[in-house]
Design a protein around this motif. Structure first.
Motif, PDB file in Angstrom:
ATOM      1  N   MET A   1       0.863  -1.173   0.000  1.00  0.00           N
ATOM      2  CA  MET A   1       0.000   0.000   0.000  1.00  0.00           C
ATOM      3  C   MET A   1       0.904   1.229   0.000  1.00  0.00           C
ATOM      4  O   MET A   1       1.731   1.375   0.894  1.00  0.00           O
ATOM      5  CB  MET A   1      -0.906  -0.038   1.239  1.00  0.00           C
ATOM      6  CG  MET A   1      -1.976   1.007   1.243  1.00  0.00           C
ATOM      7  SD  MET A   1      -3.135   1.022   2.643  1.00  0.00           S
ATOM      8  CE  MET A   1      -3.696  -0.648   2.763  1.00  0.00           C
ATOM      9  N   VAL A  57      -5.503  -0.549  -4.090  1.00  0.00           N
ATOM     10  CA  VAL A  57      -5.705  -1.395  -2.916  1.00  0.00           C
ATOM     11  C   VAL A  57      -6.917  -2.282  -3.195  1.00  0.00           C
ATOM     12  O   VAL A  57      -7.969  -1.783  -3.599  1.00  0.00           O
ATOM     13  CB  VAL A  57      -5.926  -0.535  -1.645  1.00  0.00           C
ATOM     14  CG1 VAL A  57      -6.190  -1.409  -0.434  1.00  0.00           C
ATOM     15  CG2 VAL A  57      -4.731   0.370  -1.402  1.00  0.00           C
ATOM     16  N   VAL A  61      -9.416  -5.746   1.109  1.00  0.00           N
ATOM     17  CA  VAL A  61      -8.451  -5.219   2.071  1.00  0.00           C
ATOM     18  C   VAL A  61      -8.880  -3.827   2.534  1.00  0.00           C
ATOM     19  O   VAL A  61      -8.946  -3.552   3.733  1.00  0.00           O
ATOM     20  CB  VAL A  61      -7.031  -5.189   1.462  1.00  0.00           C
ATOM     21  CG1 VAL A  61      -6.054  -4.472   2.379  1.00  0.00           C
ATOM     22  CG2 VAL A  61      -6.561  -6.608   1.159  1.00  0.00           C
ATOM     23  N   ALA A  62      -9.164  -2.930   1.583  1.00  0.00           N
ATOM     24  CA  ALA A  62      -9.534  -1.558   1.930  1.00  0.00           C
ATOM     25  C   ALA A  62     -10.811  -1.521   2.764  1.00  0.00           C
ATOM     26  O   ALA A  62     -10.867  -0.863   3.801  1.00  0.00           O
ATOM     27  CB  ALA A  62      -9.706  -0.717   0.670  1.00  0.00           C
ATOM     28  N   GLY A  64     -12.181  -3.974   4.424  1.00  0.00           N
ATOM     29  CA  GLY A  64     -11.970  -4.672   5.695  1.00  0.00           C
ATOM     30  C   GLY A  64     -11.336  -3.773   6.735  1.00  0.00           C
ATOM     31  O   GLY A  64     -11.796  -3.697   7.880  1.00  0.00           O
ATOM     32  N   ILE A  65     -10.287  -3.083   6.351  1.00  0.00           N
ATOM     33  CA  ILE A  65      -9.609  -2.174   7.282  1.00  0.00           C
ATOM     34  C   ILE A  65     -10.529  -1.024   7.657  1.00  0.00           C
ATOM     35  O   ILE A  65     -10.655  -0.667   8.839  1.00  0.00           O
ATOM     36  CB  ILE A  65      -8.298  -1.647   6.661  1.00  0.00           C
ATOM     37  CG1 ILE A  65      -7.300  -2.794   6.490  1.00  0.00           C
ATOM     38  CG2 ILE A  65      -7.700  -0.529   7.518  1.00  0.00           C
ATOM     39  CD1 ILE A  65      -6.085  -2.430   5.662  1.00  0.00           C
ATOM     40  N   VAL A 101      -8.775  -8.556  10.381  1.00  0.00           N
ATOM     41  CA  VAL A 101      -8.315  -7.607   9.370  1.00  0.00           C
ATOM     42  C   VAL A 101      -6.831  -7.835   9.064  1.00  0.00           C
ATOM     43  O   VAL A 101      -6.415  -7.785   7.910  1.00  0.00           O
ATOM     44  CB  VAL A 101      -8.570  -6.153   9.807  1.00  0.00           C
ATOM     45  CG1 VAL A 101      -7.855  -5.168   8.917  1.00  0.00           C
ATOM     46  CG2 VAL A 101     -10.051  -5.875   9.821  1.00  0.00           C
ATOM     47  N   ILE A 104      -6.629 -10.719   6.746  1.00  0.00           N
ATOM     48  CA  ILE A 104      -7.016 -10.319   5.381  1.00  0.00           C
ATOM     49  C   ILE A 104      -5.889  -9.549   4.709  1.00  0.00           C
ATOM     50  O   ILE A 104      -5.567  -9.791   3.539  1.00  0.00           O
ATOM     51  CB  ILE A 104      -8.318  -9.474   5.407  1.00  0.00           C
ATOM     52  CG1 ILE A 104      -9.499 -10.355   5.798  1.00  0.00           C
ATOM     53  CG2 ILE A 104      -8.566  -8.796   4.066  1.00  0.00           C
ATOM     54  CD1 ILE A 104     -10.769  -9.590   6.072  1.00  0.00           C
ATOM     55  N   GLU A 105      -5.261  -8.645   5.448  1.00  0.00           N
ATOM     56  CA  GLU A 105      -4.154  -7.860   4.908  1.00  0.00           C
ATOM     57  C   GLU A 105      -2.987  -8.768   4.525  1.00  0.00           C
ATOM     58  O   GLU A 105      -2.439  -8.662   3.426  1.00  0.00           O
ATOM     59  CB  GLU A 105      -3.708  -6.808   5.922  1.00  0.00           C
ATOM     60  CG  GLU A 105      -2.524  -5.975   5.499  1.00  0.00           C
ATOM     61  CD  GLU A 105      -2.821  -5.014   4.377  1.00  0.00           C
ATOM     62  OE1 GLU A 105      -1.849  -4.622   3.693  1.00  0.00           O
ATOM     63  OE2 GLU A 105      -3.968  -4.631   4.176  1.00  0.00           O
ATOM     64  N   GLY A 108      -3.763 -10.830   1.520  1.00  0.00           N
ATOM     65  CA  GLY A 108      -3.861 -10.067   0.290  1.00  0.00           C
ATOM     66  C   GLY A 108      -2.528  -9.732  -0.333  1.00  0.00           C
ATOM     67  O   GLY A 108      -2.453  -9.297  -1.466  1.00  0.00           O
ATOM     68  N   VAL A 109      -1.440  -9.942   0.399  1.00  0.00           N
ATOM     69  CA  VAL A 109      -0.106  -9.644  -0.117  1.00  0.00           C
ATOM     70  C   VAL A 109       0.337 -10.785  -1.019  1.00  0.00           C
ATOM     71  O   VAL A 109       0.264 -11.959  -0.659  1.00  0.00           O
ATOM     72  CB  VAL A 109       0.902  -9.458   1.045  1.00  0.00           C
ATOM     73  CG1 VAL A 109       2.305  -9.254   0.512  1.00  0.00           C
ATOM     74  CG2 VAL A 109       0.490  -8.292   1.915  1.00  0.00           C
TER      75      VAL A 109
END
Length: 110
Positions: A1, A57, A61-62, A64-65, A101, A104-105, A108-109
């Motif tokens: 990000m 993003v 991810v976006a 979720g955060i 979260v 998920i982050e 997502g990478v």
């Protein structure tokens, strides 16, 4: 990000918090001026979330955060400003939200 995505996501979270806190004040005080904060907060939130997504993003991810931070911070702020309950069970829920979260982050990478 990248930096712009991170800053815009943080502003989106702050806007959502401002809108939600203003909504609570508007509904409890009956003062119409709080509705300005509701509208402004949510306009900022969705605009900045859009900027975050435009920076590449992933939506999961976006969102979720953004949503998890909103739930967790709103619960804490509601305790501080409105003396609403924040039980140990709710605190565990906040910890689980943060953990979810993070998963998920990390997931997502690529």
């Amino acid at each position: 990000m990248n930096t712009l995505a991170l800053v815009s996501l943080m502003i989106a979270i702050a806007g959502e918090l401002a809108g939600t806190m203003s909504l609570r004040m508007a509904s409890s005080s009956g003062r119409k001026r709080w509705w300005i904060g509701v509208v402004a907060g949510y306009v900022v939130a969705f605009s900045m979330l859009s900027v975050t997504l435009a920076q590449g993003v992933p939506l999961g991810v976006a969102y979720g955060i953004w949503s998890a931070a909103g739930v967790a911070i709103t619960a804490v702020l509601s305790r501080i400003f409105f003396k609403e309950p924040l039980t140990w069970v709710m605190s565990i829920g906040i910890i689980l939200i943060v953990g979810g979260v993070l998963l998920i982050e990390v997931g997502g990478v690529h």
